[in-house]
Design a protein around this motif. Structure first.
Motif, mmCIF file in Angstrom:
data_model
loop_
_atom_site.group_PDB
_atom_site.id
_atom_site.type_symbol
_atom_site.label_atom_id
_atom_site.label_comp_id
_atom_site.label_asym_id
_atom_site.label_seq_id
_atom_site.Cartn_x
_atom_site.Cartn_y
_atom_site.Cartn_z
ATOM 1 N N ARG A 365 -7.114 -19.318 -2.763
ATOM 2 C CA ARG A 365 -8.520 -19.357 -3.185
ATOM 3 C C ARG A 365 -9.350 -18.370 -2.375
ATOM 4 O O ARG A 365 -10.252 -17.714 -2.900
ATOM 5 N N LYS A 366 -9.026 -18.251 -1.095
ATOM 6 C CA LYS A 366 -9.740 -17.293 -0.254
ATOM 7 C C LYS A 366 -9.456 -15.869 -0.700
ATOM 8 O O LYS A 366 -10.365 -15.030 -0.759
ATOM 9 N N THR A 367 -8.201 -15.586 -1.032
ATOM 10 C CA THR A 367 -7.833 -14.258 -1.510
ATOM 11 C C THR A 367 -8.549 -13.926 -2.820
ATOM 12 O O THR A 367 -8.949 -12.783 -3.058
ATOM 13 N N ALA A 368 -8.740 -14.935 -3.663
ATOM 14 C CA ALA A 368 -9.434 -14.735 -4.936
ATOM 15 C C ALA A 368 -10.907 -14.411 -4.726
ATOM 16 O O ALA A 368 -11.542 -13.831 -5.609
ATOM 17 N N GLY A 369 -11.446 -14.817 -3.556
ATOM 18 C CA GLY A 369 -12.821 -14.448 -3.256
ATOM 19 C C GLY A 369 -13.751 -15.568 -2.868
ATOM 20 O O GLY A 369 -14.949 -15.341 -2.660
ATOM 21 N N ILE A 370 -13.256 -16.806 -2.756
ATOM 22 C CA ILE A 370 -14.135 -17.910 -2.377
ATOM 23 C C ILE A 370 -14.373 -17.894 -0.879
ATOM 24 O O ILE A 370 -13.435 -17.967 -0.080
ATOM 25 N N ASN A 371 -15.628 -17.803 -0.499
ATOM 26 C CA ASN A 371 -15.994 -17.751 0.914
ATOM 27 C C ASN A 371 -15.835 -19.118 1.569
ATOM 28 O O ASN A 371 -16.046 -20.157 0.936
ATOM 29 N N ASP A 372 -15.477 -19.115 2.833
ATOM 30 C CA ASP A 372 -15.321 -20.360 3.605
ATOM 31 C C ASP A 372 -16.277 -20.323 4.779
ATOM 32 O O ASP A 372 -16.341 -19.338 5.517
ATOM 33 N N SER A 373 -17.036 -21.395 4.949
ATOM 34 C CA SER A 373 -17.996 -21.471 6.052
ATOM 35 C C SER A 373 -18.403 -22.918 6.266
ATOM 36 O O SER A 373 -18.270 -23.757 5.365
ATOM 37 N N MET A 374 -18.936 -23.205 7.431
ATOM 38 C CA MET A 374 -19.447 -24.538 7.708
ATOM 39 C C MET A 374 -20.827 -24.745 7.107
ATOM 40 O O MET A 374 -21.313 -25.863 7.032
ATOM 41 N N ILE A 375 -21.492 -23.657 6.684
ATOM 42 C CA ILE A 375 -22.823 -23.776 6.104
ATOM 43 C C ILE A 375 -22.795 -23.467 4.613
ATOM 44 O O ILE A 375 -21.879 -22.815 4.113
#
Length: 408
Positions: A365-375
């Motif tokens: 999912r990250k490779t596809a472009g979904i950003n990951d963050s605590m905010i």
């Protein structure tokens, strides 16, 4: 405010917002401002079939004292009873309701540095529980008037009249002031679903924003990204409305693909303080410069919370003539102000905006472009003259917004 109308609002939250089903556990997070209404919501949840309803009360003055007097070590530690609560919620896939009523300036004077550091320390502990529950439980954010919030919005009125005016504004913008709010939301959800379907049919690769205030921004979209709006659906097929009110059709952009500058069109209430008249400049998908007339230090802290905090996690399309915009009220609250005009969000993206996400690993999912963050922080950018042009995968240009409203 008539109790009969408030009961309709409570029913809307339980039946449409959360869509509580028989046997489910419900957790309600609320301030001390409207206990009578909270009681109405609890009753409606039980009538809908909830097996148990828990209310978690909070009070900003107490939270502010904690930020100033407790040590960073204490604020950063997950107490056994809080850990047990998270475990229970995740085990039960509990419904979660957040009733907002806080003073937009209620945490002014609190130790923001310490609070931010504590959030960063707790995030790795909480994240696994959130990931387990994501797209498997219903949740909803709605609002009730707090006295301080009402006075902030209606400073010219007495406290009691400000609260009354706030109730009217909340019910109007939430489509809960008529005879049948549940039916009103059925029709509203159908409209948002139709607009989402049209956007998904275009095969968009990017959105280009421009307005006379200086905004000139290009945002890339994911290859298999989806636009969603209004009612959402869990992996088990159960439907719910996460935001009451909502006017948006939204998607998750591709992390690392944003170029240009964007200017805010409304103040942002973040961590109990106001950030106003600000801009963000993007290069290679990341915020590289922020400026603000008010709250610049807090804004800089926000975009540096973690690696993903400086990248976009949401693009949301809202017509300038939405009910909230037409009300002429500045709510100083993101739930409402974000639905008055188009907005963006920094931070965490939405898995449900990626086709086939349920079959992918977190890395995929990250490779596809979904950003990951605590905010995940929404900020408003829509103006009366905003134009948004969609660029399709084959290079065609399609009008999405003109003069601040839908072009279709």
């Amino acid at each position: 405010m008539r109790k009969s109308q408030l009961k309709k609002y409570a029913k809307l939250i339980a039946r449409v917002g959360l869509n509580v089903k028989k046997g489910q556990s419900v957790f309600i997070a609320a301030g001390l401002d409207q206990p009578e209404f909270v009681t109405m919501v609890v009753e409606e949840c039980y009538k809908a079939g909830a097996s148990e309803v828990f209310v978690e009360w909070s009070h900003q003055p107490v939270e502010k004292l904690s930020s100033n007097y407790r040590s960073l070590e204490s604020l950063s530690s997950m107490k056994p009873w809080n850990l047990a609560k998270w475990e229970y919620k995740a085990e039960k896939y509990a419904c979660r309701l957040f009733l907002e009523s806080e003073d937009p300036d209620g945490m002014k004077g609190g130790d923001q540095e310490k609070m931010s550091a504590a959030r960063r320390a707790l995030y790795p502990i909480i994240k696994p529980f959130r990931e387990k529950m994501e797209n498997k439980h219903q949740w909803c954010i709605a609002a009730v008037p707090g006295k301080a919030w009402a006075k902030k919005v209606f400073p010219e009125l007495s406290e009691s009249k400000a609260v009354e005016a706030m109730w009217k504004a909340i019910l109007y913008t939430s489509r809960a002031d008529g005879k049948n709010p549940v039916q009103a939301w059925k029709e509203h959800n159908a409209d948002l679903l139709a607009r989402s379907a049209y956007l998904n049919s275009l095969g968009l690769a990017a959105l280009e924003y421009s307005s006379s205030n200086g905004t000139s921004l290009s945002v890339g979209l994911m290859e298999n990204g989806l636009f969603c709006g209004g009612q959402e659906k869990l992996l088990n097929g159960r439907k719910f409305n996460p935001n009451i009110p909502t006017e948006e059709v939204f998607s998750t952009p591709k992390a690392g693909m944003a170029e240009g500058i964007v200017y805010s069109s409304k103040p942002l209430s973040y961590m109990g303080e106001i950030i106003d008249n600000f801009s963000m400049r993007f290069e290679n998908g990341r915020v590289v410069e922020v400026k603000a007339e008010k709250g610049e230090a807090l804004l800089k802290k926000m975009v540096s919370m973690d690696e993903g905090a400086a990248m976009l996690g949401e693009v949301a399309l809202i017509p300038y003539d939405s009910p909230i915009s037409k009300s002429g009220i500045l709510f100083f609250n993101t739930l409402f102000d974000e639905n008055a005009s188009c907005h963006l969000a920094l931070g965490h993206g939405f898995n449900e905006c990626l086709q086939g996400f349920e079959k992918m690993s977190a890395d995929e999912r990250k490779t596809a472009g979904i950003n990951d963050s605590m905010i995940h922080v929404d900020f408003m950018i829509g103006t009366k003259d905003m134009s948004i042009t969609g660029v399709t995968k084959d290079g065609k240009r399609v009008a999405i917004f003109r003069d601040g409203n839908w072009a279709f």
